[in-house]
Design a protein around this motif. Structure first.
Motif, PDB file in Angstrom:
ATOM      1  N   ILE A 194       0.871  -1.182   0.000  1.00  0.00           N
ATOM      2  CA  ILE A 194       0.000   0.000   0.000  1.00  0.00           C
ATOM      3  C   ILE A 194       0.905   1.227   0.000  1.00  0.00           C
ATOM      4  N   CYS A 195       0.675   2.089  -0.982  1.00  0.00           N
ATOM      5  CA  CYS A 195       1.449   3.337  -1.072  1.00  0.00           C
ATOM      6  C   CYS A 195       0.480   4.460  -0.726  1.00  0.00           C
ATOM      7  N   ASN A 196       0.693   5.112   0.375  1.00  0.00           N
ATOM      8  CA  ASN A 196      -0.248   6.102   0.902  1.00  0.00           C
ATOM      9  C   ASN A 196      -1.623   5.452   1.026  1.00  0.00           C
ATOM     10  N   ASN A 197      -2.638   5.933   0.277  1.00  0.00           N
ATOM     11  CA  ASN A 197      -3.972   5.323   0.400  1.00  0.00           C
ATOM     12  C   ASN A 197      -4.273   4.399  -0.778  1.00  0.00           C
ATOM     13  N   GLU A 198      -3.219   4.016  -1.543  1.00  0.00           N
ATOM     14  CA  GLU A 198      -3.475   3.256  -2.774  1.00  0.00           C
ATOM     15  C   GLU A 198      -2.873   1.851  -2.681  1.00  0.00           C
ATOM     16  N   TYR A 199      -3.676   0.823  -2.994  1.00  0.00           N
ATOM     17  CA  TYR A 199      -3.151  -0.547  -3.078  1.00  0.00           C
ATOM     18  C   TYR A 199      -2.393  -0.666  -4.394  1.00  0.00           C
ATOM     19  N   VAL A 240      13.041   2.927  -3.582  1.00  0.00           N
ATOM     20  CA  VAL A 240      11.680   3.438  -3.362  1.00  0.00           C
ATOM     21  C   VAL A 240      11.621   4.920  -3.767  1.00  0.00           C
ATOM     22  N   LEU A 241      12.730   5.627  -3.579  1.00  0.00           N
ATOM     23  CA  LEU A 241      12.765   7.042  -3.999  1.00  0.00           C
ATOM     24  C   LEU A 241      12.460   7.156  -5.492  1.00  0.00           C
ATOM     25  N   ASP A 242      13.115   6.351  -6.310  1.00  0.00           N
ATOM     26  CA  ASP A 242      12.882   6.408  -7.752  1.00  0.00           C
ATOM     27  C   ASP A 242      11.477   5.929  -8.102  1.00  0.00           C
ATOM     28  N   PHE A 243      11.022   4.895  -7.393  1.00  0.00           N
ATOM     29  CA  PHE A 243       9.664   4.411  -7.645  1.00  0.00           C
ATOM     30  C   PHE A 243       8.654   5.541  -7.400  1.00  0.00           C
ATOM     31  N   LEU A 244       8.803   6.227  -6.259  1.00  0.00           N
ATOM     32  CA  LEU A 244       7.837   7.274  -5.910  1.00  0.00           C
ATOM     33  C   LEU A 244       7.888   8.426  -6.910  1.00  0.00           C
ATOM     34  N   ARG A 245       9.094   8.879  -7.184  1.00  0.00           N
ATOM     35  CA  ARG A 245       9.229  10.101  -8.009  1.00  0.00           C
ATOM     36  C   ARG A 245       9.014   9.814  -9.497  1.00  0.00           C
ATOM     37  N   LEU A 246       9.606   8.712  -9.998  1.00  0.00           N
ATOM     38  CA  LEU A 246       9.600   8.502 -11.447  1.00  0.00           C
ATOM     39  C   LEU A 246       8.389   7.701 -11.918  1.00  0.00           C
ATOM     40  N   GLN A 247       7.930   6.769 -11.066  1.00  0.00           N
ATOM     41  CA  GLN A 247       6.800   5.939 -11.518  1.00  0.00           C
ATOM     42  C   GLN A 247       5.466   6.454 -11.000  1.00  0.00           C
ATOM     43  N   LYS A 248       5.423   6.889  -9.750  1.00  0.00           N
ATOM     44  CA  LYS A 248       4.144   7.370  -9.189  1.00  0.00           C
ATOM     45  C   LYS A 248       4.003   8.884  -9.315  1.00  0.00           C
TER      46      LYS A 248
END
Ligand SMILES: Cc1cc2nc3c(=O)[nH]c(=O)nc-3n(C[C@H](O)[C@H](O)[C@H](O)COP(=O)(O)OP(=O)(O)OC[C@H]3O[C@@H](n4cnc5c(N)ncnc54)[C@H](O)[C@@H]3O)c2cc1C
Ligand code: FES
Ligand code: FES
Length: 474
Positions: A8-13, A24-32
């Motif tokens: 779960i990322c914030n409120n999203e499954y 996770v930094l790249d996942f958050l910034r570049l993908q999400k």
């Protein structure tokens, strides 16, 4: 090779196929496209990339602050990750508002990290005082506002604040939601997380495996290139208890983090002075990820945990997935960055003989900065004694190519009384046993001087009734 992850990322499954070594930094910034989490140093130093990682423990979720720049995505499977966007509430939270009012933010680059670390404090503690809050914020640096404004915002936010004892997750979350510190969706996370299981993996060998534990060293040294390597994430293999007692030995999993030790009832009971060590080890974000296995196997001559475990005469257990062997840690370090470990072996656990009778442990470290820095020289002294010393373990880092167990000096102590002449003899023996070299952390002469001073500090701290400051300056 990609892996299938659920979290779960914030409120999203989220379910995604992704290379497990992407940070996770790249996942958050570049993908999400969640760009509130900032990239500052990418080395675990600044805290701008801080996020929360929540893990089910019984019916409770424990949230820990970590540096997302050093966190591989494989580690968030089955967990709740919270970036600054996941803390959005109506308007601003009381801490955000106070930061603004106190002038605690200018360019704002560090601000998300501070706000996330403050949320970790609110979710984790029962002591809502400024000192405790600042211990959670210690790994966040601000380069333009100056920390005084931020400290003042913390003080003002906490004045009159009562978060209650965290007996139940829903109670704590409910209170923080009512005070507008947390969004309401946090209350449902335990139920949502229960449906995502973390599996236990069995290691059956892998060619050219790069073992990853906390990643706090590997991701600084090798970063992006890890996505090309055959990474084996040991958190999936080394499941189960982290710290336990069996017979007359204390066992520590190689996956135990510095924070696990710091918060362990067993460690605090047996080695209450461990806290002196952990305070000097990196930031909270680093301690939440840095494992014993990683500290020993990066083979740094100044690893704090290596020096701690050496003084306790620890054994290291190595596994290749099929067989297990053990050896004394002092024999594990062979030469600079060379260990007695085969390519397919990983460290599974450590064992330490339980102390007997009267005993004391002291850890000392000098680094360029007092906190959040690696050592120039560190040393640990363990002593069992009655009228004379019956058992001793002295170790030191930064004074030889490997973290050193000082065998002659430890032997010298046996049968001696605690006295200033014993201290003088110990210093002489120890300085004869080391081979420091000059490097960026100090000249060989400086390190020799430091070790002598730190040995005196051990004795002064452990035996103030016998050793006086003037004796220690001898
Ligand atoms: C900002 C910052 C501050 C730091 N401060 C300190 C400090 O104060 N004191 C200190 O001692 N260190 C410090 N470190 C260094 C580092 O955090 C520690 O050495 C930490 O314990 C490494 O553990 P890890 O789990 O993150 O290792 P990883 O990065 O996962 O691995 C490190 C090495 O060990 C190998 N490895 C890991 N686990 C195993 C295992 N079980 N078996 C076999 N091989 C394994 C890996 O392949 C890799 O080569 C700091 C690092 C940073 C970035
Ligand atoms: S970017 Fe600085 S700690 Fe991660
Ligand atoms: S406000 Fe600019 S770095 Fe902190």
């Amino acid at each position: 090779m990609n892996v299938h992850l659920k979290f779960i990322c914030n409120n999203e499954y989220v379910e995604t196929d992704i290379n497990p070594s992407v940070t996770v930094l790249d996942f958050l910034r570049l993908q999400k496209h969640l760009t509130g989490t900032k990239e500052g140093c990418r080395e675990g130093d600044c805290g701008a990339c801080t996020i929360l990682v929540g893990e089910m423990t019984g019916n409770f979720i424990r949230y820990k602050s970590v540096n997302s720049c050093l966190l591989p995505v494989s580690e968030i499977h089955g967990r709740h990750i919270v970036s600054i966007e996941g803390l959005n509430v109506k308007g601003m939270s009381p801490f955000q508002e106070t930061l603004v009012n106190e002038g605690g933010t200018q360019c704002g680059f560090c601000t998300p990290g501070f706000v996330v670390s403050f949320a970790s404090f609110l979710l984790s503690t029962d002591s809502f005082d400024t000192e405790t809050a600042l211990s959670f914020l210690g790994g966040n640096l601000c380069r333009c506002t100056g920390h005084n404004r931020i400290i003042s915002a913390v003080e003002k936010t906490l004045s009159g604040f009562n978060g209650g004892a965290a007996t139940s997750f829903s109670e704590r979350v409910g209170l923080l939601k009512n005070k507008n510190f947390l969004p309401a969706y946090f209350a449902d996370i335990p139920e949502r997380l229960k449906s995502i299981q973390r599996e236990h993996k069995i290691f059956e060998g892998a060619e050219n495996a790069v073992f990853v534990s906390g990643g706090t060293d590997l991701f600084v040294q090798q970063g992006d290139s890890l996505t090309e390597k055959n990474t084996v994430f040991l958190s999936g293999v080394l499941k189960g208890e982290k710290i336990w007692i069996e017979g007359d030995e204390l066992f520590l999993s190689a996956a135990a983090t510095v924070s696990d030790l710091e918060n362990s009832e067993i460690i605090n009971r047996i080695f209450p002075t461990f806290k002196d060590l952990s305070k000097l080890f990196g930031s909270l974000q680093i301690r939440n990820r840095a494992t014993l296995g990683g500290n020993i196997n990066n083979a740094s001559p100044i690893g704090d945990m290596s020096v701690f475990l050496l003084s306790l005469n620890a054994k290291v257990f190595l596994s290749n997935g099929k067989t297990i062997r053990s050896l004394y840690l002092k024999d594990y370090f062979k030469d600079y960055k060379t260990l007695d470990r085969n390519e397919d072996e990983f460290t599974q656990k450590f064992s330490i003989p339980l102390p007997r009778g009267g005993y004391k442990l002291s850890f000392e470290k000098v680094s360029k900065r007092t906190y959040l820095d690696i050592a120039s020289v560190n040393t640990s002294l363990y002593i069992e004694y009655d009228s004379v010393i019956t058992k001793a373990g002295l170790s030191a880092g930064g004074v030889s190519p490997v973290p050193l167990f000082l065998k002659e000096s430890s032997g010298f102590l046996i049968g001696k009384e605690i006295s200033s002449s014993t201290l003088v003899g110990l210093v002489e023996a120890a300085l004869g046993e080391i081979k420091p070299i000059s490097d960026v952390r100090g000249s060989a002469e400086y390190k020799t001087l430091l070790l002598g001073r730190l040995l005196r500090a051990h004795f002064l701290k452990l035996f103030p009734e016998v050793i006086k400051a003037e004796d220690a300056l001898c």
